[in-house]
Design an enzyme around this catalytic site. Structure first.
Site, PDB file in Angstrom:
ATOM      1  N   GLN A 211       0.827  -1.151  -0.082  1.00  0.00           N
ATOM      2  CA  GLN A 211      -0.091  -0.126  -0.055  1.00  0.00           C
ATOM      3  C   GLN A 211       0.756   1.394  -0.098  1.00  0.00           C
ATOM      4  O   GLN A 211       0.424   2.441  -0.247  1.00  0.00           O
ATOM      5  CB  GLN A 211      -0.974  -0.010   1.414  1.00  0.00           C
ATOM      6  CG  GLN A 211      -1.890  -1.035   1.472  1.00  0.00           C
ATOM      7  CD  GLN A 211      -2.601  -1.360   2.593  1.00  0.00           C
ATOM      8  OE1 GLN A 211      -3.485  -0.765   2.894  1.00  0.00           O
ATOM      9  NE2 GLN A 211      -1.883  -1.894   3.671  1.00  0.00           N
TER      10      GLN A 211
ATOM     11  N   GLY B 164       2.885  -4.448   8.917  1.00  0.00           N
ATOM     12  CA  GLY B 164       2.587  -2.804   9.399  1.00  0.00           C
ATOM     13  C   GLY B 164       1.580  -2.197   8.664  1.00  0.00           C
ATOM     14  O   GLY B 164       1.665  -1.369   8.069  1.00  0.00           O
TER      15      GLY B 164
ATOM     16  N   VAL C 179       3.646   4.007  -1.169  1.00  0.00           N
ATOM     17  CA  VAL C 179       4.013   4.755  -2.429  1.00  0.00           C
ATOM     18  C   VAL C 179       5.447   4.917  -2.349  1.00  0.00           C
ATOM     19  O   VAL C 179       6.009   5.509  -3.225  1.00  0.00           O
ATOM     20  CB  VAL C 179       3.068   6.169  -2.542  1.00  0.00           C
ATOM     21  CG1 VAL C 179       1.912   5.686  -2.640  1.00  0.00           C
ATOM     22  CG2 VAL C 179       3.679   6.984  -1.528  1.00  0.00           C
TER      23      VAL C 179
ATOM     24  N   HIS D   3      -1.503   1.747  -4.346  1.00  0.00           N
ATOM     25  CA  HIS D   3      -1.914   3.052  -4.171  1.00  0.00           C
ATOM     26  C   HIS D   3      -1.010   3.977  -4.762  1.00  0.00           C
ATOM     27  O   HIS D   3      -0.944   4.996  -4.386  1.00  0.00           O
ATOM     28  CB  HIS D   3      -1.972   3.503  -2.380  1.00  0.00           C
ATOM     29  CG  HIS D   3      -2.946   2.608  -1.933  1.00  0.00           C
ATOM     30  ND1 HIS D   3      -3.090   2.553  -0.337  1.00  0.00           N
ATOM     31  CD2 HIS D   3      -3.966   1.969  -2.205  1.00  0.00           C
ATOM     32  CE1 HIS D   3      -4.043   1.669  -0.008  1.00  0.00           C
ATOM     33  NE2 HIS D   3      -4.806   1.527  -1.061  1.00  0.00           N
TER      34      HIS D   3
HETATM   35  N1  APR Z   1       6.788  -2.038  12.404  1.00  0.00           N
HETATM   36  C1  APR Z   1       5.509  -2.796  11.932  1.00  0.00           C
HETATM   37  N2  APR Z   1       4.418  -2.138  12.103  1.00  0.00           N
HETATM   38  C2  APR Z   1       4.475  -0.773  12.489  1.00  0.00           C
HETATM   39  C3  APR Z   1       5.568  -0.124  12.941  1.00  0.00           C
HETATM   40  C4  APR Z   1       6.772  -0.956  12.865  1.00  0.00           C
HETATM   41  N3  APR Z   1       8.095  -0.471  13.184  1.00  0.00           N
HETATM   42  N4  APR Z   1       5.213   1.106  13.686  1.00  0.00           N
HETATM   43  C5  APR Z   1       4.029   1.363  13.325  1.00  0.00           C
HETATM   44  N5  APR Z   1       3.351   0.080  12.888  1.00  0.00           N
HETATM   45  C6  APR Z   1       2.327  -0.228  12.400  1.00  0.00           C
HETATM   46  C7  APR Z   1       1.145   0.590  13.219  1.00  0.00           C
HETATM   47  O1  APR Z   1       0.609  -0.355  14.289  1.00  0.00           O
HETATM   48  C8  APR Z   1      -0.105   0.442  12.255  1.00  0.00           C
HETATM   49  O2  APR Z   1      -0.863  -0.617  12.354  1.00  0.00           O
HETATM   50  O3  APR Z   1       1.886   0.342  11.131  1.00  0.00           O
HETATM   51  C9  APR Z   1       0.412   0.594  10.811  1.00  0.00           C
HETATM   52  C10 APR Z   1       0.326   1.829  10.087  1.00  0.00           C
HETATM   53  O4  APR Z   1      -1.138   1.952   9.486  1.00  0.00           O
HETATM   54  P1  APR Z   1      -1.246   3.054   8.930  1.00  0.00           P
HETATM   55  O5  APR Z   1      -0.773   4.221   9.288  1.00  0.00           O
HETATM   56  O6  APR Z   1      -2.963   3.036   8.817  1.00  0.00           O
HETATM   57  O7  APR Z   1      -0.869   2.872   7.274  1.00  0.00           O
HETATM   58  P2  APR Z   1      -1.611   1.711   6.249  1.00  0.00           P
HETATM   59  O8  APR Z   1      -2.371   0.661   6.927  1.00  0.00           O
HETATM   60  O9  APR Z   1      -0.382   1.423   5.407  1.00  0.00           O
HETATM   61  O10 APR Z   1      -2.476   2.801   5.627  1.00  0.00           O
HETATM   62  C11 APR Z   1      -3.380   2.168   4.533  1.00  0.00           C
HETATM   63  O11 APR Z   1      -3.990   4.219   3.974  1.00  0.00           O
HETATM   64  O12 APR Z   1      -3.851   6.563   3.906  1.00  0.00           O
HETATM   65  C12 APR Z   1      -3.850   5.647   3.348  1.00  0.00           C
HETATM   66  O13 APR Z   1      -3.362   5.184   1.236  1.00  0.00           O
HETATM   67  C13 APR Z   1      -2.565   5.227   2.642  1.00  0.00           C
HETATM   68  O14 APR Z   1      -1.764   3.236   1.751  1.00  0.00           O
HETATM   69  C14 APR Z   1      -2.203   3.999   2.925  1.00  0.00           C
HETATM   70  C15 APR Z   1      -3.514   3.406   3.545  1.00  0.00           C
END
Ligand code: APR
Length: 225
Positions: free
Chosen positions: A86, A169, A88, A104
């Protein structure tokens, strides 16, 4: 060779120094996401949107893949590995992964507003007045909220063929990406690696509540035996 499918989210790049999306009160680098990542935001203030992605693009030039990105590459010694990200950023590619699908979009690409198939590599800032060959403004090659996810069909087909699924993540809050897990065969083992895992327990699920760099290493060691 068995097929491993890896779905990654912002968490895998966190330890490279790229902030995740939902860790700062719903703000993304100080912005409401709809302001900088939606077609309405683009119509209302294209300069702000371009500036936002220019900052993300220049930050990308200052970070490098971390151990989690690199460990996933070693899986290719024994498995067909498909990464569906997901993110970029280009950290999976820079780590050396061979098959990466960006659900994305990609920060290092831009596309024409006139023809969305007209996609160009773009490493520097994008500004108003940067036009395609049809004299139409170029925009970031990013899937914004409310837009279709053109790579989803391909991602579904790949997930259906998974013998093993790893999810790393991601908050599993954004659809359709979060729904991909439903397309894995019922008996497919699923590894979920996230310090704050948002997933309900099921029979074939192993959850590692930890950071990507340590969690991925453990799963990769297990899989490579
Ligand atoms: N290692 C693994 N996971 C981690 C770490 C780490 N060091 N630090 C944080 N996280 C986890 C958090 O616990 C959370 O579950 O990464 C996740 C980040 O979540 P989001 O910020 O929601 O990111 P994501 O799930 O990729 O978002 C999806 O949303 O805004 C849109 O298009 C954007 O691709 C993105 C999509």
């Amino acid at each position: 060779m068995q097929n491993i499918v890896v779905l990654t989210g912002a968490g895998i790049s966190a330890e490279s120094g790229i902030n995740t999306f939902r860790d700062a009160n719903g703000l993304w680098e100080g912005h409401d996401v709809m302001e900088v990542a939606s077609p309405q935001g683009w119509r209302n203030n294209p300069e702000l949107v371009l500036d936002f992605y220019n900052q993300r693009r220049s930050q990308l030039h200052t970070v490098t893949p971390n151990k989690a990105h690199l460990d996933l590459v070693t899986l290719e010694e024994k498995f067909n590995v498909s990464i569906i990200t997901q993110n970029v950023d280009d950290l999976h590619e820079r780590a050396g992964s061979s098959n990466v699908i960006h659900l994305h979009g990609e920060l290092l690409k831009v596309r024409s507003q006139f023809d969305e198939q007209l996609v160009l590599d773009w490493k520097h800032d994008l500004v108003l007045g940067d036009h395609c060959e049809h004299n139409s403004q170029l925009r970031p090659h990013i899937v914004w909220f409310g837009e279709a996810v053109p790579m989803m069909d391909q991602a579904i087909k790949i997930t259906e063929r998974a013998d093993i699924l790893m999810i790393i993540g991601t908050s599993m809050q954004v659809y359709p990406a979060a729904g991909l897990i439903q397309y894995a065969k019922h008996q497919t083992p699923v590894y979920f690696i996230d310090p704050n895992p948002a997933i309900s327990p099921t029979e074939h699920l192993t959850v590692l509540s930890e950071k990507a760099t340590t969690g991925v290493a453990k799963v990769v060691d297990e899989l490579l035996g």
